[in-house]
Design a protein around this motif. Structure first.
Motif, PDB file in Angstrom:
ATOM      1  N   LEU A 226      48.861 -34.077  70.605  1.00  9.71           N
ATOM      2  CA  LEU A 226      49.280 -32.950  71.439  1.00  9.71           C
ATOM      3  C   LEU A 226      50.258 -32.096  70.652  1.00  9.71           C
ATOM      4  N   LEU A 227      50.034 -30.788  70.652  1.00  9.80           N
ATOM      5  CA  LEU A 227      50.801 -29.901  69.790  1.00  9.80           C
ATOM      6  C   LEU A 227      51.552 -28.835  70.571  1.00  9.80           C
ATOM      7  N   GLY A 228      52.709 -28.492  70.033  1.00 13.30           N
ATOM      8  CA  GLY A 228      53.502 -27.384  70.530  1.00 13.30           C
ATOM      9  C   GLY A 228      54.721 -27.253  69.643  1.00 13.30           C
ATOM     10  N   GLN A 229      55.313 -26.067  69.590  1.00 11.44           N
ATOM     11  CA  GLN A 229      56.538 -25.906  68.802  1.00 11.44           C
ATOM     12  C   GLN A 229      57.649 -26.792  69.364  1.00 11.44           C
ATOM     13  N   ASN A 230      57.671 -26.964  70.681  1.00 13.66           N
ATOM     14  CA  ASN A 230      58.612 -27.886  71.332  1.00 13.66           C
ATOM     15  C   ASN A 230      57.925 -28.444  72.566  1.00 13.66           C
ATOM     16  N   VAL A 231      57.164 -29.513  72.388  1.00 18.71           N
ATOM     17  CA  VAL A 231      56.368 -30.044  73.500  1.00 18.71           C
ATOM     18  C   VAL A 231      57.250 -30.495  74.658  1.00 18.71           C
ATOM     19  N   ASN A 232      58.515 -30.846  74.372  1.00 18.64           N
ATOM     20  CA  ASN A 232      59.413 -31.298  75.439  1.00 18.64           C
ATOM     21  C   ASN A 232      59.679 -30.205  76.475  1.00 18.64           C
ATOM     22  N   SER A 233      59.442 -28.937  76.100  1.00 23.54           N
ATOM     23  CA  SER A 233      59.640 -27.822  77.033  1.00 23.54           C
ATOM     24  C   SER A 233      58.388 -27.512  77.836  1.00 23.54           C
ATOM     25  N   TYR A 234      57.330 -28.298  77.618  1.00 23.54           N
ATOM     26  CA  TYR A 234      56.060 -28.003  78.280  1.00 23.54           C
ATOM     27  C   TYR A 234      56.232 -27.889  79.802  1.00 23.54           C
ATOM     28  N   GLY A 235      55.563 -26.892  80.359  1.00 20.41           N
ATOM     29  CA  GLY A 235      55.435 -26.769  81.802  1.00 20.41           C
ATOM     30  C   GLY A 235      56.521 -26.010  82.518  1.00 20.41           C
ATOM     31  N   LYS A 236      57.611 -25.703  81.828  1.00 21.36           N
ATOM     32  CA  LYS A 236      58.726 -25.027  82.495  1.00 21.36           C
ATOM     33  C   LYS A 236      58.364 -23.616  82.950  1.00 21.36           C
ATOM     34  N   ASP A 237      57.365 -23.008  82.299  1.00 21.83           N
ATOM     35  CA  ASP A 237      56.988 -21.641  82.618  1.00 21.83           C
ATOM     36  C   ASP A 237      55.819 -21.552  83.590  1.00 21.83           C
ATOM     37  N   LEU A 238      55.269 -22.701  84.004  1.00 20.02           N
ATOM     38  CA  LEU A 238      54.134 -22.690  84.923  1.00 20.02           C
ATOM     39  C   LEU A 238      54.608 -22.428  86.353  1.00 20.02           C
ATOM     40  N   GLU A 239      53.698 -21.903  87.180  1.00 17.40           N
ATOM     41  CA  GLU A 239      54.047 -21.622  88.577  1.00 17.40           C
ATOM     42  C   GLU A 239      54.512 -22.891  89.281  1.00 17.40           C
ATOM     43  N   GLU A 240      53.775 -23.982  89.070  1.00 16.11           N
ATOM     44  CA  GLU A 240      54.196 -25.284  89.565  1.00 16.11           C
ATOM     45  C   GLU A 240      54.663 -26.076  88.351  1.00 16.11           C
ATOM     46  N   SER A 241      55.973 -26.183  88.211  1.00 16.72           N
ATOM     47  CA  SER A 241      56.547 -26.815  87.025  1.00 16.72           C
ATOM     48  C   SER A 241      56.038 -28.246  86.860  1.00 16.72           C
ATOM     49  N   VAL A 242      55.583 -28.555  85.632  1.00 14.16           N
ATOM     50  CA  VAL A 242      55.085 -29.887  85.293  1.00 14.16           C
ATOM     51  C   VAL A 242      55.797 -30.330  84.031  1.00 14.16           C
ATOM     52  N   SER A 243      56.386 -31.509  84.035  1.00 11.11           N
ATOM     53  CA  SER A 243      57.093 -31.977  82.846  1.00 11.11           C
ATOM     54  C   SER A 243      56.108 -32.507  81.814  1.00 11.11           C
ATOM     55  N   PHE A 244      56.546 -32.519  80.564  1.00 15.09           N
ATOM     56  CA  PHE A 244      55.707 -33.084  79.514  1.00 15.09           C
ATOM     57  C   PHE A 244      55.486 -34.570  79.762  1.00 15.09           C
ATOM     58  N   ALA A 245      56.501 -35.254  80.273  1.00 15.32           N
ATOM     59  CA  ALA A 245      56.360 -36.680  80.582  1.00 15.32           C
ATOM     60  C   ALA A 245      55.249 -36.898  81.608  1.00 15.32           C
ATOM     61  N   SER A 246      55.186 -36.040  82.619  1.00 13.99           N
ATOM     62  CA  SER A 246      54.139 -36.147  83.638  1.00 13.99           C
ATOM     63  C   SER A 246      52.760 -35.941  83.019  1.00 13.99           C
ATOM     64  N   LEU A 247      52.644 -34.940  82.139  1.00 13.56           N
ATOM     65  CA  LEU A 247      51.369 -34.700  81.451  1.00 13.56           C
ATOM     66  C   LEU A 247      50.965 -35.923  80.634  1.00 13.56           C
ATOM     67  N   LEU A 248      51.912 -36.514  79.912  1.00  9.73           N
ATOM     68  CA  LEU A 248      51.619 -37.711  79.119  1.00  9.73           C
ATOM     69  C   LEU A 248      51.101 -38.846  79.998  1.00  9.73           C
ATOM     70  N   ARG A 249      51.722 -39.053  81.133  1.00 12.06           N
ATOM     71  CA  ARG A 249      51.298 -40.143  82.025  1.00 12.06           C
ATOM     72  C   ARG A 249      49.878 -39.916  82.525  1.00 12.06           C
ATOM     73  N   GLN A 250      49.514 -38.679  82.815  1.00  8.18           N
ATOM     74  CA  GLN A 250      48.157 -38.387  83.280  1.00  8.18           C
ATOM     75  C   GLN A 250      47.140 -38.626  82.169  1.00  8.18           C
ATOM     76  N   ILE A 251      47.491 -38.270  80.948  1.00  9.06           N
ATOM     77  CA  ILE A 251      46.593 -38.520  79.817  1.00  9.06           C
ATOM     78  C   ILE A 251      46.467 -40.010  79.573  1.00  9.06           C
ATOM     79  N   ASP A 252      47.565 -40.738  79.725  1.00  9.12           N
ATOM     80  CA  ASP A 252      47.579 -42.177  79.511  1.00  9.12           C
ATOM     81  C   ASP A 252      46.633 -42.904  80.465  1.00  9.12           C
ATOM     82  N   GLU A 253      46.353 -42.294  81.618  1.00  5.37           N
ATOM     83  CA  GLU A 253      45.486 -42.915  82.623  1.00  5.37           C
ATOM     84  C   GLU A 253      43.998 -42.697  82.347  1.00  5.37           C
ATOM     85  N   ILE A 254      43.660 -41.840  81.380  1.00  2.00           N
ATOM     86  CA  ILE A 254      42.255 -41.591  81.054  1.00  2.00           C
ATOM     87  C   ILE A 254      41.654 -42.854  80.434  1.00  2.00           C
ATOM     88  N   PRO A 255      40.517 -43.335  80.931  1.00  2.00           N
ATOM     89  CA  PRO A 255      39.915 -44.570  80.409  1.00  2.00           C
ATOM     90  C   PRO A 255      39.476 -44.416  78.948  1.00  2.00           C
TER      91      PRO A 255
END
Length: 471
Positions: A226-255
């Protein structure tokens, strides 16, 4: 070796594609494109999307300048030396344009996003046909059409909100894939040009990222970066704020069996939620690349890093309390303007305390357009080089001892390729530890268990556990 996608990019409208193809195939049946990406992994990822776009338009990719009908340079602007290299290559490429006036030359990427580049190229390299910046990647087909319609210099370095959705990449690797989660940077470190050429932070929607990762796993990819200049800031600009940690957990659940890694992390945004997610994830790499840049609070303030050494060490302590062997790597800049010997001693002390598995070191290089470039530097270059040698010597000493913790352990390793040693393979485990071991090339792209029998100051050596059990 690369894996071609069967899926077709939907980012180019059919009408635009047909118009371009009417020019491409007016007097030939095959058109070839050569794409060369310089710089960071995010640039390489952009290059894969450009390659996918060209394939969707009907181009065949080639590794050769000689038989290319289009040559595209996807550039880096982190250091001025990188720009100088590109201009040198452009000078050499002119010969191919002289031989084949119909050859299309394209300059894009971070370097093309700088304000002065388009005018400089137009003046000094008039044989370049198309220039576009990082924010205008999705505009490339339109610029190509404008070129065919007679525009002498097709250029777009403006800013767009598009996230490049619908562009199916042509991956350069058969089992490792990069997935951008966000673009741009809001940090404005005083030595860095990235916010000026990549723009402000813009996050992709989580459902788009998850769908891309699911498809990659379905296609057999074993490492997702997963790439970004600062992935830890992911989601702060979205309408429904999503943390990078939350995104990681959802990816971790993929079989499936795969490993998730990410770059890059900023220490000021490394939250306990993120650290706990890494520590407890099933597929998330048990490793954190956490660039500290320097071990002096004075220099960190001048760099505008917005954390102190003590705050950085709190993150390290939290991880090591949960897992004493947790793997950490970092970036370090030596010789920031007017760095004192005391400042540098702070860096050495930090390296001693953290016990990194690896460090990526750079002697400070002035970058036009950044705040740090305005500082008058009184530290001699010879002293900076000597400090670099001292830092590297210390790291070699630390790593040689630190890697011994793996002796006798069995690591789950993704085999990446053949080692330089004849008959040996190499790969990385979940903690990003490099392992070398005897094995057959047929194992490349698979996960294997390796029992560690020896260590060095940058890697471990071992034997395949399955073969050891049979002997």
């Amino acid at each position: 070796m690369e894996r071609q996608n069967d899926r077709v990019s939907t980012a180019v409208p059919d009408a635009l594609r047909r118009q371009i193809q009417s020019y491409l195939f007016a007097d030939r049946t095959v058109v070839r494109a050569h794409v060369h990406s310089f710089g960071c992994q995010l640039n390489v990822s952009d290059g894969e999307r450009i390659r996918g776009m060209l394939i969707g338009l009907g181009f065949t990719l080639t590794d050769s300048y000689e038989d290319a009908d289009l040559i595209l340079f996807n550039t880096c602007a982190v250091r001025e030396s990188a720009e100088d290299r590109v201009y040198g290559i452009l000078g050499n490429i002119k010969q191919y344009k002289t031989r084949n006036p119909d050859l299309i030359l394209v300059l894009c990427g971070c370097m093309a996003s700088e304000e002065h580049t388009a005018d400089f190229v137009r003046t000094h390299y008039p044989f370049v046909d198309i220039v576009f910046g990082t924010a205008s990647l999705n505009r490339f087909p339109q610029l190509l059409l404008e070129h065919f319609q007679g525009k002498k210099f097709a250029c777009d370095t403006g800013e767009y909100d598009a996230m490049y959705e619908g562009i199916v990449p042509s991956r350069e690797h058969p089992f490792k894939a990069a997935v951008p989660v966000m673009f741009g940077c809001n940090n404005f470190c005083t030595y860095c040009i990235v916010p000026y050429v990549r723009g402000r932070e813009r996050s992709r929607k989580p459902e788009q990222i998850l769908e891309e990762v699911r498809q990659l796993v379905q296609d057999g990819y074993k490492e997702i970066m997963l790439l970004g200049q600062n992935v830890n800031s992911y989601g702060k600009d979205l309408e429904e704020s999503v943390s990078f940690a939350s995104l990681l957990r959802q990816i971790d659940e993929i079989p499936g069996e795969f490993v998730v890694r990410f770059l890059s992390s900023h220490p000021k945004d490394a939250t306990p939620e993120l650290l706990d997610t890494i520590l407890h994830g099933e597929k998330i790499g048990r490793h954190l690349h956490l660039p500290v840049q320097c071990g002096s609070d004075t220099v960190l303030a001048q760099m505008n890093r917005r954390y102190t050494v003590a705050q950085y060490l709190e993150i390290v302590a939290y991880l090591r309390q949960q897992d004493p062997d947790f793997s950490l790597t970092t970036d370090l800049i030596v010789g920031f303007p007017n760095e004192s010997e005391a400042d540098f001693q702070g860096t050495l002390n930090l390296v001693r305390r953290v016990q990194y598995d690896n460090i990526y070191t750079f002697i400070y290089s002035k970058r036009r357009g950044t705040k740090a470039a305005e500082i008058v530097d009184h530290t001699p270059d010879a002293e900076k080089r000597q400090r670099m040698e001292r830092l590297l010597a210390l790291q070699r000493e630390i790593a040689a001892e630190h890697y011994k913790r793996f002796l006798g352990r069995t690591l789950r390793v993704l085999v990446e390729g053949e080692s330089k040693r004849k008959g040996y393979l190499m790969g990385k485990d979940k903690a990003f530890i490099i392992a070398e071991f005897p094995g057959d090339p047929s194992l490349i792209g698979q996960f294997v268990d390796v029992r560690v029998t020896n260590t060095r100051n940058w890697a471990v050596e071992g034997v395949l556990a399955a073969e050891e059990e049979l002997s």
